[in-house]
Design a protein around this motif. Structure first.
Motif, PDB file in Angstrom:
ATOM      1  N   MET A 146       0.927  -1.610   0.415  1.00 49.94           N
ATOM      2  CA  MET A 146      -0.216   0.296   0.293  1.00 49.94           C
ATOM      3  C   MET A 146       1.118   1.134   0.002  1.00 49.94           C
ATOM      4  SD  MET A 146      -3.233  -1.716   2.533  1.00 49.94           S
ATOM      5  CE  MET A 146      -3.574   0.815   2.957  1.00 49.94           C
ATOM      6  N   GLN A 147       2.083   1.488   0.340  1.00 45.57           N
ATOM      7  CA  GLN A 147       2.951   2.252   1.089  1.00 45.57           C
ATOM      8  C   GLN A 147       3.546   2.734  -0.937  1.00 45.57           C
ATOM      9  OE1 GLN A 147       1.880   3.757   3.800  1.00 45.57           O
ATOM     10  NE2 GLN A 147       4.611   4.282   3.979  1.00 45.57           N
ATOM     11  N   SER A 148       3.901   1.205  -1.434  1.00 41.27           N
ATOM     12  CA  SER A 148       4.551   1.924  -2.340  1.00 41.27           C
ATOM     13  C   SER A 148       3.322   2.095  -3.591  1.00 41.27           C
ATOM     14  CB  SER A 148       5.163   0.616  -3.109  1.00 41.27           C
ATOM     15  OG  SER A 148       3.913  -0.368  -3.072  1.00 41.27           O
ATOM     16  N   GLY A 149       1.598   2.289  -3.810  1.00 40.55           N
ATOM     17  CA  GLY A 149       1.393   2.803  -4.644  1.00 40.55           C
ATOM     18  C   GLY A 149       0.778   1.303  -4.916  1.00 40.55           C
ATOM     19  N   ALA A 150       1.273  -0.081  -5.149  1.00 42.56           N
ATOM     20  CA  ALA A 150       0.943  -1.674  -5.420  1.00 42.56           C
ATOM     21  C   ALA A 150      -0.573  -1.769  -5.373  1.00 42.56           C
ATOM     22  CB  ALA A 150       1.771  -2.620  -5.427  1.00 42.56           C
ATOM     23  N   ILE A 151      -1.237  -1.188  -4.145  1.00 44.45           N
ATOM     24  CA  ILE A 151      -2.388  -1.782  -3.860  1.00 44.45           C
ATOM     25  C   ILE A 151      -3.113  -0.349  -3.199  1.00 44.45           C
ATOM     26  CG2 ILE A 151      -4.115  -3.125  -2.086  1.00 44.45           C
ATOM     27  CD1 ILE A 151      -2.004  -4.879  -2.435  1.00 44.45           C
ATOM     28  N   ASN A 152      -4.106  -0.174  -3.600  1.00 44.23           N
ATOM     29  CA  ASN A 152      -4.834   1.606  -2.797  1.00 44.23           C
ATOM     30  C   ASN A 152      -5.519   1.189  -1.972  1.00 44.23           C
ATOM     31  OD1 ASN A 152      -3.190   2.985  -4.962  1.00 44.23           O
ATOM     32  ND2 ASN A 152      -5.038   2.604  -6.631  1.00 44.23           N
ATOM     33  N   LEU A 153      -6.307   1.629  -0.860  1.00 47.23           N
ATOM     34  CA  LEU A 153      -7.723   1.947  -0.046  1.00 47.23           C
ATOM     35  C   LEU A 153      -8.093   2.625  -0.095  1.00 47.23           C
ATOM     36  CD1 LEU A 153      -8.423   0.078   2.333  1.00 47.23           C
ATOM     37  CD2 LEU A 153      -7.263   0.525   3.755  1.00 47.23           C
ATOM     38  N   SER A 154      -9.904   2.789  -0.152  1.00 45.38           N
ATOM     39  CA  SER A 154      -9.791   3.685  -0.779  1.00 45.38           C
ATOM     40  C   SER A 154     -11.468   3.356   0.076  1.00 45.38           C
ATOM     41  CB  SER A 154     -10.000   4.685  -1.673  1.00 45.38           C
ATOM     42  OG  SER A 154     -11.157   5.570  -2.279  1.00 45.38           O
ATOM     43  N   ARG A 155     -12.250   3.953   0.005  1.00 49.35           N
ATOM     44  CA  ARG A 155     -13.954   3.938   1.079  1.00 49.35           C
ATOM     45  C   ARG A 155     -13.807   2.279   1.564  1.00 49.35           C
ATOM     46  NH1 ARG A 155     -17.052   7.930  -2.899  1.00 49.35           N
ATOM     47  NH2 ARG A 155     -16.575   9.748  -2.315  1.00 49.35           N
ATOM     48  N   GLY A 156     -13.225   2.134   2.636  1.00 50.52           N
ATOM     49  CA  GLY A 156     -12.728   1.146   2.386  1.00 50.52           C
ATOM     50  C   GLY A 156     -13.315  -0.521   1.270  1.00 50.52           C
ATOM     51  N   VAL A 157     -12.374  -0.101   0.560  1.00 51.72           N
ATOM     52  CA  VAL A 157     -12.569  -1.477  -0.211  1.00 51.72           C
ATOM     53  C   VAL A 157     -10.866  -1.361  -1.008  1.00 51.72           C
ATOM     54  CG1 VAL A 157     -13.141  -2.280  -2.974  1.00 51.72           C
ATOM     55  CG2 VAL A 157     -14.296  -1.032  -1.799  1.00 51.72           C
ATOM     56  N   TYR A 158     -10.431  -2.426  -1.243  1.00 58.90           N
ATOM     57  CA  TYR A 158      -8.772  -2.537  -1.848  1.00 58.90           C
ATOM     58  C   TYR A 158      -8.876  -3.110  -3.447  1.00 58.90           C
ATOM     59  CZ  TYR A 158      -6.733  -3.261   2.738  1.00 58.90           C
ATOM     60  OH  TYR A 158      -6.473  -3.726   4.219  1.00 58.90           O
ATOM     61  N   SER A 159      -7.835  -2.341  -4.064  1.00 59.52           N
ATOM     62  CA  SER A 159      -8.098  -1.871  -5.609  1.00 59.52           C
ATOM     63  C   SER A 159      -6.281  -2.066  -6.251  1.00 59.52           C
ATOM     64  CB  SER A 159      -9.355  -1.499  -6.287  1.00 59.52           C
ATOM     65  OG  SER A 159      -8.595   0.177  -5.914  1.00 59.52           O
ATOM     66  N   THR A 160      -6.897  -2.785  -6.705  1.00 61.47           N
ATOM     67  CA  THR A 160      -4.923  -3.145  -7.719  1.00 61.47           C
ATOM     68  C   THR A 160      -5.219  -3.696  -9.092  1.00 61.47           C
ATOM     69  OG1 THR A 160      -2.438  -3.599  -7.826  1.00 61.47           O
ATOM     70  CG2 THR A 160      -4.737  -5.484  -7.632  1.00 61.47           C
ATOM     71  N   THR A 161      -4.500  -3.727 -10.405  1.00 66.23           N
ATOM     72  CA  THR A 161      -4.527  -3.696 -11.760  1.00 66.23           C
ATOM     73  C   THR A 161      -3.036  -4.807 -12.002  1.00 66.23           C
ATOM     74  OG1 THR A 161      -5.956  -1.831 -12.214  1.00 66.23           O
ATOM     75  CG2 THR A 161      -4.440  -3.319 -14.094  1.00 66.23           C
ATOM     76  N   LEU A 162      -3.195  -5.916 -11.783  1.00 63.85           N
ATOM     77  CA  LEU A 162      -2.241  -6.761 -12.699  1.00 63.85           C
ATOM     78  C   LEU A 162      -1.772  -6.693 -13.591  1.00 63.85           C
ATOM     79  CD1 LEU A 162      -0.158  -8.909 -11.590  1.00 63.85           C
ATOM     80  CD2 LEU A 162      -1.595 -10.660 -11.636  1.00 63.85           C
ATOM     81  N   ASP A 163      -0.455  -6.996 -13.435  1.00 62.78           N
ATOM     82  CA  ASP A 163      -0.033  -6.499 -15.395  1.00 62.78           C
ATOM     83  C   ASP A 163       1.399  -7.675 -15.364  1.00 62.78           C
ATOM     84  OD1 ASP A 163      -1.899  -4.573 -16.958  1.00 62.78           O
ATOM     85  OD2 ASP A 163      -0.962  -2.953 -15.608  1.00 62.78           O
ATOM     86  N   ILE A 164       1.563  -8.513 -16.417  1.00 62.92           N
ATOM     87  CA  ILE A 164       1.586  -8.869 -16.563  1.00 62.92           C
ATOM     88  C   ILE A 164       2.506  -8.880 -18.428  1.00 62.92           C
ATOM     89  CG2 ILE A 164       2.793 -11.728 -17.034  1.00 62.92           C
ATOM     90  CD1 ILE A 164       0.694 -11.994 -14.794  1.00 62.92           C
ATOM     91  N   LYS A 165       4.165  -9.350 -19.062  1.00 66.62           N
ATOM     92  CA  LYS A 165       4.388  -9.510 -19.954  1.00 66.62           C
ATOM     93  C   LYS A 165       5.265  -9.300 -19.718  1.00 66.62           C
ATOM     94  CE  LYS A 165       2.180  -4.404 -21.719  1.00 66.62           C
ATOM     95  NZ  LYS A 165       1.371  -5.220 -22.836  1.00 66.62           N
ATOM     96  N   GLY A 166       5.450 -10.761 -20.445  1.00 69.40           N
ATOM     97  CA  GLY A 166       6.780 -12.210 -20.406  1.00 69.40           C
ATOM     98  C   GLY A 166       6.787 -11.830 -18.686  1.00 69.40           C
ATOM     99  N   LYS A 167       8.111 -12.170 -18.277  1.00 73.56           N
ATOM    100  CA  LYS A 167       8.711 -11.603 -16.909  1.00 73.56           C
ATOM    101  C   LYS A 167       8.530 -10.803 -16.335  1.00 73.56           C
ATOM    102  CE  LYS A 167      12.046 -15.587 -17.671  1.00 73.56           C
ATOM    103  NZ  LYS A 167      13.618 -15.560 -17.921  1.00 73.56           N
ATOM    104  N   ASP A 168       7.775  -9.876 -16.737  1.00 75.96           N
ATOM    105  CA  ASP A 168       8.003  -8.410 -15.851  1.00 75.96           C
ATOM    106  C   ASP A 168       6.212  -8.084 -15.217  1.00 75.96           C
ATOM    107  OD1 ASP A 168       7.923  -5.549 -15.629  1.00 75.96           O
ATOM    108  OD2 ASP A 168       7.452  -4.494 -16.906  1.00 75.96           O
ATOM    109  N   ILE A 169       6.431  -8.073 -13.920  1.00 71.31           N
ATOM    110  CA  ILE A 169       5.229  -8.302 -13.379  1.00 71.31           C
ATOM    111  C   ILE A 169       4.997  -6.401 -12.465  1.00 71.31           C
ATOM    112  CG2 ILE A 169       3.955  -9.160 -11.522  1.00 71.31           C
ATOM    113  CD1 ILE A 169       5.263 -11.762 -11.738  1.00 71.31           C
ATOM    114  N   ARG A 170       3.732  -6.318 -12.299  1.00 72.76           N
ATOM    115  CA  ARG A 170       3.614  -4.827 -12.043  1.00 72.76           C
ATOM    116  C   ARG A 170       2.245  -5.141 -11.593  1.00 72.76           C
ATOM    117  NH1 ARG A 170       7.261  -1.026 -13.626  1.00 72.76           N
ATOM    118  NH2 ARG A 170       8.961  -2.325 -15.508  1.00 72.76           N
ATOM    119  N   LEU A 171       1.948  -4.164  -9.947  1.00 69.16           N
ATOM    120  CA  LEU A 171       0.621  -4.266  -9.490  1.00 69.16           C
ATOM    121  C   LEU A 171       1.022  -2.505  -9.587  1.00 69.16           C
ATOM    122  CD1 LEU A 171       0.645  -6.852  -6.673  1.00 69.16           C
ATOM    123  CD2 LEU A 171      -0.360  -6.258  -8.042  1.00 69.16           C
ATOM    124  N   ASN A 172      -0.325  -1.646  -9.934  1.00 64.63           N
ATOM    125  CA  ASN A 172      -0.727  -0.512 -10.718  1.00 64.63           C
ATOM    126  C   ASN A 172       0.308  -0.312 -10.688  1.00 64.63           C
ATOM    127  OD1 ASN A 172      -3.136  -0.978  -9.692  1.00 64.63           O
ATOM    128  ND2 ASN A 172      -2.978  -0.008  -7.511  1.00 64.63           N
TER     129      ASN A 172
END
Length: 457
Positions: free
Chosen positions: A403-429
């Protein structure tokens, strides 16, 4: 006005006369053509031999016996005899049939499998003014012994209707199955299984010339699938064995199940896309009973999904399934890349909402079947209460760091994130993510907080 009435009366009389003539012609055609139709059916296929013997005949009603013999089956020759009644009317031609008990040998074959004689009734109808036909078959309920218990099968029916080989509706309905064990564990049957109110409908397309049948759409519904078992029975103990807790039971329930499956038209490479959407409620408890107390189910309520997978060659996949060791044949039947489109996957648990959606494409190694390249984007969100209930104290710091890094968001009691995978490159938000770092951190924390003990200690 009187003249109009006279014209209508004359017109009605003419129509009635024409209908009466048509009925007589149809009745006579039935008498003269039924045997040639039976011979033609026998010549067109080699699975069953039909024979028809007339019993009585009038203009509007025909009665006879139809014997059906299957000369080659895994049970040997099978023969059943049906009583057939054909009714002619102005709007339709209807035939009803019912199996005659103890005629042929089908009842003795069923008896060898400890199944009582089954009632088998059916009807076939043709509506000439609508250019529509329909048929239905129904079997009676019966009880079948199984290992350590018995199963009660409810009434089953099969029906088909349509106007042509490309506009058919086919369905199967069953009252369901209820099974239970004879042995009791802690005053309850060792197992209970309920599978209730099953309905399957489909829209097949027939290619009679090429002897091919394809299904464009299938819907499966059932009310309840419940499995409740004694844990002691499942791990092999008898009711008399001394165990710490003889009341232990596990339970699983699947209810309000409603799933659609459909295949798209073939593309240039004879490949199709599979679409499926559905809804259901899943509940399970492991255990469901402990120390003679009933424990609540873990629920995934109102589970909904909508997904597309493609493209693939259905016929090639079926042929390749007969040779599962030939991975290259299976991969060759799939598109390159193979695409997944998850429009929605959502459910509720204990009042919390969870949902996800996304798309992915994968290229598989033609020899091993392992993913060579993955390209995916998946978005997910969940109420905080649901996520916090899953995260143990060991992983709270890891979730906080994400959450501190911005990989996962917490807003109004809801966690959210977007997972992107391109080959071996994996990103959250959009933040690079390395799962091995989390494992190393958790392992080091575990080493510090829980000192290792020797076997002697």
């Amino acid at each position: 006005m009187k003249r109009l009435v006279k014209y209508l009366a004359v017109f009605s009389a003419v129509i009635l006369i024409l209908f009466s003539i048509a009925l007589v012609i149809a009745s006579n055609l039935y008498n003269s053509k039924i045997q040639s139709v039976i011979r033609k059916i026998n010549s067109k296929q080699h699975y069953a031999v039909l024979n028809y013997s007339p019993l009585s005949s009038s203009i509007l009603d025909k009665e006879g016996l139809l014997s059906v013999e299957v000369p080659a089956s895994k049970y040997g020759k099978i023969k059943a005899v049906f009583k057939v009644n054909v009714d002619f009317s102005f709007s339709s031609v209807k035939a009803t049939f019912s199996k005659m008990d103890h005629e042929g040998n089908i009842d003795s074959i069923l008896a060898s499998m400890k199944i009582p004689p089954l009632k088998l009734d059916g009807a076939i109808a043709f509506y000439p003014w609508q250019l529509k036909g329909s048929g239905a078959v129904k079997t009676s309920a019966f009880t079948l012994p199984v290992e350590g218990g018995e199963c009660r099968f409810g009434e089953n029916s099969f029906y088909v209707s349509g106007r042509s080989k490309t506009s058919l509706d086919v369905g199967f309905a069953s009252a369901g199955i209820k099974c239970h064990a004879y042995e009791y564990y802690n005053h309850k049957p060792a197992y209970q299984v309920d599978f209730l109110d099953l309905k399957v409908t489909a829209k097949p397309v027939l290619d009679i010339e090429n002897k091919n049948v394809s299904l464009d759409k299938v819907n499966v519904k059932f009310d309840t699938l419940m499995v409740d078992t004694s844990t002691i029975y499942m791990i092999g103990f008898s009711p008399e064995d001394k165990v710490r807790d003889p009341s232990l039971r596990d339970s699983f329930k699947l209810s309000a199940f409603n799933v659609d499956l459909s295949l798209s038209d073939k593309d240039y490479y004879n490949r199709r896309e599979l679409s499926s959407d559905g809804s259901m409620t899943i509940e399970f408890a492991l255990p469901h009973e402990k120390d003679s107390k009933v424990l609540p189910y873990y629920d995934l309520s109102d589970l909904n999904y909508d997904v597309k997978i493609g493209n693939f060659n259905v016929e090639a996949l079926i042929a390749a399934a007969k040779h599962p060791e030939a991975v290259n044949r299976i991969i060759a039947a799939l598109s390159k890349p193979l695409n997944f489109n998850l429009k929605n996957l959502s459910f509720r648990h204990a009042g919390s909402n969870v949902s996800t959606s996304g798309r992915a494409s994968v290229i598989l190694d033609p020899n091993s079947g392992k993913p060579q390249n993955v390209d995916a984007t998946i978005s997910a969100k969940a109420d905080r209460a649901f996520v916090d209930s899953l995260v143990s104290a060991q992983y709270e710091q890891g979730l906080f760091d994400l959450m501190q890094s911005g990989a996962i968001n917490l807003s109004r009691g809801v966690y959210s994130t977007t997972l992107d995978i391109k080959g071996k490159d994996i990103r959250l938000n959009g933040v690079p993510y390395n799962a091995s770092d989390d494992r190393n951190d958790s392992e080091s924390e575990s080493d510090v907080s829980v000192p290792q003990k020797s076997l002697d200690e």
